[in-house]
Design a protein around this motif. Structure first.
Motif, PDB file in Angstrom:
ATOM      1  N   HIS A 200     -47.581  57.999 -23.833  1.00 52.58           N
ATOM      2  CA  HIS A 200     -47.239  56.785 -24.576  1.00 52.58           C
ATOM      3  C   HIS A 200     -46.423  57.140 -25.825  1.00 52.58           C
ATOM      4  O   HIS A 200     -45.402  56.485 -26.123  1.00 52.58           O
ATOM      5  CB  HIS A 200     -48.526  56.057 -24.961  1.00 52.58           C
ATOM      6  CG  HIS A 200     -48.324  54.682 -25.503  1.00 52.58           C
ATOM      7  ND1 HIS A 200     -47.943  54.453 -26.809  1.00 52.58           N
ATOM      8  CD2 HIS A 200     -48.445  53.457 -24.926  1.00 52.58           C
ATOM      9  CE1 HIS A 200     -47.828  53.168 -27.019  1.00 52.58           C
ATOM     10  NE2 HIS A 200     -48.135  52.529 -25.896  1.00 52.58           N
ATOM     11  N   ALA A 201     -46.855  58.165 -26.558  1.00 51.70           N
ATOM     12  CA  ALA A 201     -46.139  58.556 -27.774  1.00 51.70           C
ATOM     13  C   ALA A 201     -44.741  59.061 -27.454  1.00 51.70           C
ATOM     14  O   ALA A 201     -43.782  58.795 -28.196  1.00 51.70           O
ATOM     15  CB  ALA A 201     -46.939  59.624 -28.527  1.00 51.70           C
ATOM     16  N   ARG A 202     -44.604  59.794 -26.354  1.00 50.41           N
ATOM     17  CA  ARG A 202     -43.283  60.308 -25.966  1.00 50.41           C
ATOM     18  C   ARG A 202     -42.329  59.169 -25.653  1.00 50.41           C
ATOM     19  O   ARG A 202     -41.168  59.160 -26.093  1.00 50.41           O
ATOM     20  CB  ARG A 202     -43.429  61.241 -24.758  1.00 50.41           C
ATOM     21  CG  ARG A 202     -42.126  61.786 -24.228  1.00 50.41           C
ATOM     22  CD  ARG A 202     -42.385  62.850 -23.187  1.00 50.41           C
ATOM     23  NE  ARG A 202     -43.174  62.371 -22.079  1.00 50.41           N
ATOM     24  CZ  ARG A 202     -42.669  61.769 -21.004  1.00 50.41           C
ATOM     25  NH1 ARG A 202     -41.364  61.549 -20.922  1.00 50.41           N
ATOM     26  NH2 ARG A 202     -43.443  61.384 -20.014  1.00 50.41           N
ATOM     27  N   LEU A 203     -42.798  58.175 -24.905  1.00 46.79           N
ATOM     28  CA  LEU A 203     -41.944  57.027 -24.605  1.00 46.79           C
ATOM     29  C   LEU A 203     -41.623  56.234 -25.870  1.00 46.79           C
ATOM     30  O   LEU A 203     -40.499  55.740 -26.028  1.00 46.79           O
ATOM     31  CB  LEU A 203     -42.631  56.126 -23.573  1.00 46.79           C
ATOM     32  CG  LEU A 203     -42.899  56.731 -22.195  1.00 46.79           C
ATOM     33  CD1 LEU A 203     -43.475  55.685 -21.265  1.00 46.79           C
ATOM     34  CD2 LEU A 203     -41.643  57.341 -21.598  1.00 46.79           C
ATOM     35  N   ARG A 204     -42.621  56.107 -26.763  1.00 44.74           N
ATOM     36  CA  ARG A 204     -42.385  55.366 -27.998  1.00 44.74           C
ATOM     37  C   ARG A 204     -41.320  56.052 -28.853  1.00 44.74           C
ATOM     38  O   ARG A 204     -40.439  55.392 -29.419  1.00 44.74           O
ATOM     39  CB  ARG A 204     -43.688  55.226 -28.778  1.00 44.74           C
ATOM     40  CG  ARG A 204     -43.550  54.359 -30.026  1.00 44.74           C
ATOM     41  CD  ARG A 204     -44.863  54.206 -30.760  1.00 44.74           C
ATOM     42  NE  ARG A 204     -45.360  55.466 -31.279  1.00 44.74           N
ATOM     43  CZ  ARG A 204     -46.416  56.108 -30.832  1.00 44.74           C
ATOM     44  NH1 ARG A 204     -47.111  55.620 -29.832  1.00 44.74           N
ATOM     45  NH2 ARG A 204     -46.800  57.255 -31.369  1.00 44.74           N
ATOM     46  N   ARG A 205     -41.376  57.382 -28.942  1.00 44.18           N
ATOM     47  CA  ARG A 205     -40.363  58.098 -29.722  1.00 44.18           C
ATOM     48  C   ARG A 205     -38.980  57.941 -29.096  1.00 44.18           C
ATOM     49  O   ARG A 205     -37.987  57.727 -29.808  1.00 44.18           O
ATOM     50  CB  ARG A 205     -40.732  59.583 -29.820  1.00 44.18           C
ATOM     51  CG  ARG A 205     -41.922  59.864 -30.715  1.00 44.18           C
ATOM     52  CD  ARG A 205     -42.028  61.352 -30.990  1.00 44.18           C
ATOM     53  NE  ARG A 205     -42.221  62.113 -29.763  1.00 44.18           N
ATOM     54  CZ  ARG A 205     -43.407  62.427 -29.261  1.00 44.18           C
ATOM     55  NH1 ARG A 205     -44.514  62.021 -29.874  1.00 44.18           N
ATOM     56  NH2 ARG A 205     -43.511  63.139 -28.158  1.00 44.18           N
ATOM     57  N   ALA A 206     -38.922  58.067 -27.771  1.00 42.03           N
ATOM     58  CA  ALA A 206     -37.619  57.936 -27.104  1.00 42.03           C
ATOM     59  C   ALA A 206     -37.043  56.547 -27.300  1.00 42.03           C
ATOM     60  O   ALA A 206     -35.840  56.388 -27.582  1.00 42.03           O
ATOM     61  CB  ALA A 206     -37.770  58.258 -25.610  1.00 42.03           C
ATOM     62  N   LEU A 207     -37.877  55.509 -27.155  1.00 42.79           N
ATOM     63  CA  LEU A 207     -37.389  54.145 -27.349  1.00 42.79           C
ATOM     64  C   LEU A 207     -36.989  53.909 -28.804  1.00 42.79           C
ATOM     65  O   LEU A 207     -35.995  53.224 -29.082  1.00 42.79           O
ATOM     66  CB  LEU A 207     -38.472  53.146 -26.943  1.00 42.79           C
ATOM     67  CG  LEU A 207     -38.522  52.754 -25.471  1.00 42.79           C
ATOM     68  CD1 LEU A 207     -39.712  51.845 -25.205  1.00 42.79           C
ATOM     69  CD2 LEU A 207     -37.235  52.062 -25.046  1.00 42.79           C
ATOM     70  N   GLY A 208     -37.764  54.457 -29.743  1.00 39.29           N
ATOM     71  CA  GLY A 208     -37.432  54.285 -31.150  1.00 39.29           C
ATOM     72  C   GLY A 208     -36.084  54.897 -31.488  1.00 39.29           C
ATOM     73  O   GLY A 208     -35.271  54.288 -32.199  1.00 39.29           O
ATOM     74  N   ARG A 209     -35.842  56.117 -30.973  1.00 36.03           N
ATOM     75  CA  ARG A 209     -34.548  56.752 -31.219  1.00 36.03           C
ATOM     76  C   ARG A 209     -33.413  55.922 -30.631  1.00 36.03           C
ATOM     77  O   ARG A 209     -32.377  55.708 -31.277  1.00 36.03           O
ATOM     78  CB  ARG A 209     -34.529  58.160 -30.625  1.00 36.03           C
ATOM     79  CG  ARG A 209     -35.400  59.166 -31.345  1.00 36.03           C
ATOM     80  CD  ARG A 209     -35.095  60.571 -30.871  1.00 36.03           C
ATOM     81  NE  ARG A 209     -35.349  60.724 -29.450  1.00 36.03           N
ATOM     82  CZ  ARG A 209     -36.485  61.178 -28.938  1.00 36.03           C
ATOM     83  NH1 ARG A 209     -37.492  61.491 -29.747  1.00 36.03           N
ATOM     84  NH2 ARG A 209     -36.639  61.319 -27.630  1.00 36.03           N
ATOM     85  N   GLN A 210     -33.600  55.448 -29.390  1.00 40.09           N
ATOM     86  CA  GLN A 210     -32.555  54.676 -28.741  1.00 40.09           C
ATOM     87  C   GLN A 210     -32.322  53.350 -29.462  1.00 40.09           C
ATOM     88  O   GLN A 210     -31.180  52.909 -29.628  1.00 40.09           O
ATOM     89  CB  GLN A 210     -32.928  54.427 -27.280  1.00 40.09           C
ATOM     90  CG  GLN A 210     -31.789  53.935 -26.403  1.00 40.09           C
ATOM     91  CD  GLN A 210     -30.797  55.032 -26.098  1.00 40.09           C
ATOM     92  OE1 GLN A 210     -31.103  56.212 -26.274  1.00 40.09           O
ATOM     93  NE2 GLN A 210     -29.605  54.655 -25.665  1.00 40.09           N
TER      94      GLN A 210
ATOM     95  N   GLN B 265     -28.970  52.005 -31.235  1.00 39.03           N
ATOM     96  CA  GLN B 265     -28.389  50.735 -30.812  1.00 39.03           C
ATOM     97  C   GLN B 265     -28.211  49.789 -31.988  1.00 39.03           C
ATOM     98  O   GLN B 265     -27.212  49.068 -32.059  1.00 39.03           O
ATOM     99  CB  GLN B 265     -29.278  50.095 -29.743  1.00 39.03           C
ATOM    100  CG  GLN B 265     -28.629  48.944 -28.994  1.00 39.03           C
ATOM    101  CD  GLN B 265     -27.478  49.402 -28.127  1.00 39.03           C
ATOM    102  OE1 GLN B 265     -27.361  50.587 -27.809  1.00 39.03           O
ATOM    103  NE2 GLN B 265     -26.614  48.478 -27.753  1.00 39.03           N
ATOM    104  N   GLU B 266     -29.160  49.773 -32.918  1.00 40.12           N
ATOM    105  CA  GLU B 266     -29.022  48.925 -34.105  1.00 40.12           C
ATOM    106  C   GLU B 266     -27.808  49.346 -34.924  1.00 40.12           C
ATOM    107  O   GLU B 266     -27.060  48.489 -35.430  1.00 40.12           O
ATOM    108  CB  GLU B 266     -30.293  49.003 -34.947  1.00 40.12           C
ATOM    109  CG  GLU B 266     -31.476  48.240 -34.362  1.00 40.12           C
ATOM    110  CD  GLU B 266     -32.720  48.382 -35.208  1.00 40.12           C
ATOM    111  OE1 GLU B 266     -32.747  49.296 -36.077  1.00 40.12           O
ATOM    112  OE2 GLU B 266     -33.668  47.597 -35.011  1.00 40.12           O
ATOM    113  N   ARG B 267     -27.599  50.662 -35.081  1.00 43.33           N
ATOM    114  CA  ARG B 267     -26.425  51.118 -35.830  1.00 43.33           C
ATOM    115  C   ARG B 267     -25.133  50.727 -35.122  1.00 43.33           C
ATOM    116  O   ARG B 267     -24.148  50.344 -35.772  1.00 43.33           O
ATOM    117  CB  ARG B 267     -26.499  52.637 -36.032  1.00 43.33           C
ATOM    118  CG  ARG B 267     -27.612  53.081 -36.963  1.00 43.33           C
ATOM    119  CD  ARG B 267     -27.445  54.530 -37.367  1.00 43.33           C
ATOM    120  NE  ARG B 267     -27.583  55.430 -36.234  1.00 43.33           N
ATOM    121  CZ  ARG B 267     -28.724  55.984 -35.864  1.00 43.33           C
ATOM    122  NH1 ARG B 267     -29.836  55.712 -36.529  1.00 43.33           N
ATOM    123  NH2 ARG B 267     -28.770  56.806 -34.828  1.00 43.33           N
ATOM    124  N   LEU B 268     -25.128  50.812 -33.787  1.00 38.24           N
ATOM    125  CA  LEU B 268     -23.938  50.424 -33.041  1.00 38.24           C
ATOM    126  C   LEU B 268     -23.649  48.941 -33.203  1.00 38.24           C
ATOM    127  O   LEU B 268     -22.492  48.539 -33.412  1.00 38.24           O
ATOM    128  CB  LEU B 268     -24.125  50.778 -31.562  1.00 38.24           C
ATOM    129  CG  LEU B 268     -23.001  50.357 -30.610  1.00 38.24           C
ATOM    130  CD1 LEU B 268     -21.673  50.971 -31.032  1.00 38.24           C
ATOM    131  CD2 LEU B 268     -23.338  50.756 -29.175  1.00 38.24           C
TER     132      LEU B 268
END
Length: 583
Positions: free
Chosen positions: A275-285, A289-292
């Motif tokens: 769960h933490a691994r997916l959360r980190r990956a989604l947070g980075r993405q 995306q917000e910056r883009l």
């Protein structure tokens, strides 16, 4: 975890009870980690067939008999060597080394040789070492060479005589064992992380307690689980603990306890890590995306501002004959406004007024041509950002491995790297499934980045009454929409008896969905089904909590109950607008 010397003594006693036993097979498993961390010896003697599990997991290192299935994985370098020397041999002895967490297993091969397997359970430093009959190392799970200077640690390399790990100093036990001895002796609880007990008279009392515990663990162990305040397994021990909180179930054998305890605890730990691994990956993405999206909005604002260059160019042409040359800016009257007023226009001093006007016309043309592509790109990337936020929302509600499985498949299909780890790591990556395009999106000529189209896999829009409608496009997206995004009291819709999209209708906060909203969502469900070209279609709807996965079915295959059926005319959803709620 308290896999201490007493637990090792209780396990050794159980291994001795099945000796002698033939080694039928040696293979590696991973305990769900995706990377091999376990070695299993399949043992057989008349009337008994079992497995000896040896785990080198950094947190859950252990050894015990196991009676459950362990999926085989690609073997670590030591496994082929173990198969070569141990398969077909007989386990003839098991000896614990100096009341420590070191167990030496002795085998007898058909050729008359006597290889030994040394199991050192030392937490993250655990090791598994294969020796020949003369005590020389044939191979190790973790080989250790000399340090610079030649001192500081033993050598664990092939051909080197095996040297036992140094015994713990007198009076030094792990914190768990030390607190337990203090409780049984009526002494103050020891301090310090190492569990050191004071010297003197109290030390003698402690040593007598330690001898008693050792004999009890060897002759009459009482394996039991120690629970937390919620009744969940927290630790375990081979005896009735006095200093470690409430106890749960008592087991008939130490191996059975370890088998079941680690199956549950490891699964829980791996779920948290997954769960933490997916959360980190989604947070980075999502951050990227917000910056883009912010960058695209700034580009669009600049393009809108560039439309004024046409007015500047026309003003310069209209007044070119009266403008002096060599100026870096000029003030002219803007007659295009309702109330004419002066405007200052920057100039290139090396150019004439007409040349400056032509330059502004060129900039205007560039800005005008970039507007539509920027709008379409901003719409796509905003939709993708909404999609990532939906994934994060679903991940926040994920409570089981099936949900994480669906989420990781969605992330893979969307081109979001989650990295290796627990869960599906090491498994064959699934075939990517195209789930269609978001309704109303402008097609792109080249889709070099798969993640660019991720938002098209799930369509979301809002009805005039504020109700949110989410549509899955394809089997994987249907499963994701229904079992990740939807809440128990959301309305679930699907065309009756034919393939189609899963549709979720969520009411505005504090309001119930109106019959008109349900009918509108049903028309969308009919549109995204095989009945889209029919004049009318039956659509079933029920609450999401009445929908469950079909046992043995693929993604998106469900069973549902307490449904209502509407006869509707298929209708497409409205075109989503960027300024809609949540969009």
């Amino acid at each position: 975890m308290p896999f201490d010397a007493l637990v090792m003594a209780a396990v050794t006693r159980e291994i001795e009870e099945i000796i002698p036993a033939r080694v039928d097979r040696v293979y590696a498993s991973g305990g769900g980690q995706g990377q091999p961390s376990e070695v299993l010896l399949v043992l057989f003697r008349p009337g008994i067939r079992t497995q000896l599990l040896i785990s080198m997991h950094p947190r859950f290192a252990r050894i015990h008999l196991s009676f459950r299935e362990h999926p085989p994985l690609a073997p670590p370098p030591l496994a082929p060597l173990l198969r070569k020397h141990l398969e077909g041999a007989h386990l003839v002895a098991a000896r614990q080394e100096d009341r420590d967490r070191v167990l030496i297993l002795t085998f007898r091969t058909p050729l008359g040789t006597s290889p030994r397997l040394v199991v050192e359970i030392m937490g993250p430093g655990s090791n598994l070492i294969l020796l020949d009959g003369d005590g020389r190392i044939l191979g190790a799970w973790r080989e250790e060479g000399p340090r610079p200077g030649g001192q500081g640690r033993r050598l664990l390399l092939p051909g080197v005589p095996y040297e036992s790990p140094p015994p713990p100093p007198a009076g030094a036990w792990g914190p768990f064992f030390a607190r337990e001895m203090a409780a049984r002796a009526g002494a103050p609880a020891p301090g310090g992380p190492a569990g050191m007990l004071p010297e003197g008279g109290e030390m003698g009392s402690m040593m007598r307690v330690a001898d008693e515990l050792w004999e009890e663990a060897r002759s009459n162990p009482r394996p039991m689980v120690i629970t937390d305040e919620r009744g969940q397994p927290r630790e375990y021990w081979c005896l009735m603990p006095l200093a470690h909180g409430p106890v749960g179930r008592q087991y008939p054998g130490m191996s059975q306890l370890l088998d079941e305890y680690h199956e549950e605890v490891v699964a829980r730990e791996e779920f948290r890590a997954w769960h933490a691994r997916l959360r980190r990956a989604l947070g980075r993405q999502r951050d990227r995306q917000e910056r883009l999206v912010q960058s695209l909005r700034a580009d669009l604002d600049r393009a809108h501002q560039g439309l004024r260059y046409r007015t500047w160019g026309e003003l310069l042409l209209a007044q070119a004959s009266r403008l002096p040359a060599g100026r870096d800016r000029v003030e002219v009257i803007d007659y295009y406004r309702e109330e004419p007023h002066p405007v200052e226009i920057p100039l290139d001093p090396a150019r004439s007024a007409r040349e400056n006007a032509q330059e502004y016309f060129r900039r205007y043309t560039k800005a005008r041509r970039s507007l539509e592509p920027l709008k379409h790109r901003l719409d796509e990337e905003t939709t993708r950002l909404v999609y990532l936020e939906q994934l994060e929302e679903g991940l926040g509600r994920a409570a089981d491995r099936d949900t994480l499985e669906v989420l990781e498949r969605e992330m893979e299909a969307a081109g979001i790297p989650a990295g290796p780890g627990t869960g599906r790591a090491g498994a064959k990556r699934p075939r990517e499934i195209s789930i269609g395009r978001r309704y109303g999106a402008v097609p792109t000529a080249r889709r070099r980045e798969h993640g660019r189209t991720a938002g098209r896999r799930v369509l979301r829009f809002w009805l005039p009454g504020g109700e949110e409608v989410t549509v899955g496009r394809g089997a994987e997206a249907n499963d994701f929409v229904t079992f990740v995004l939807a809440r128990p009291d959301d309305i679930w819709l699907h065309a009756r008896g034919i393939p189609g999209s899963h549709v979720i209708l969520r009411s505005a906060p504090g309001r119930a969905a109106s019959p008109e909203a349900i009918a509108r969502a049903a028309a969308v469900a009919a549109h995204f089904s095989d009945a889209r070209r029919s004049a009318k279609a039956d659509v079933d709807w029920t609450l999401r909590k009445h929908v469950r996965r079909r046992p043995g079915g693929g993604p998106g295959q469900v069973l549902y109950r307490e449904e209502h059926t509407l006869l509707v005319e298929p209708a497409p959803p409205p075109r989503p607008e960027p300024d809609q709620p949540g969009g």
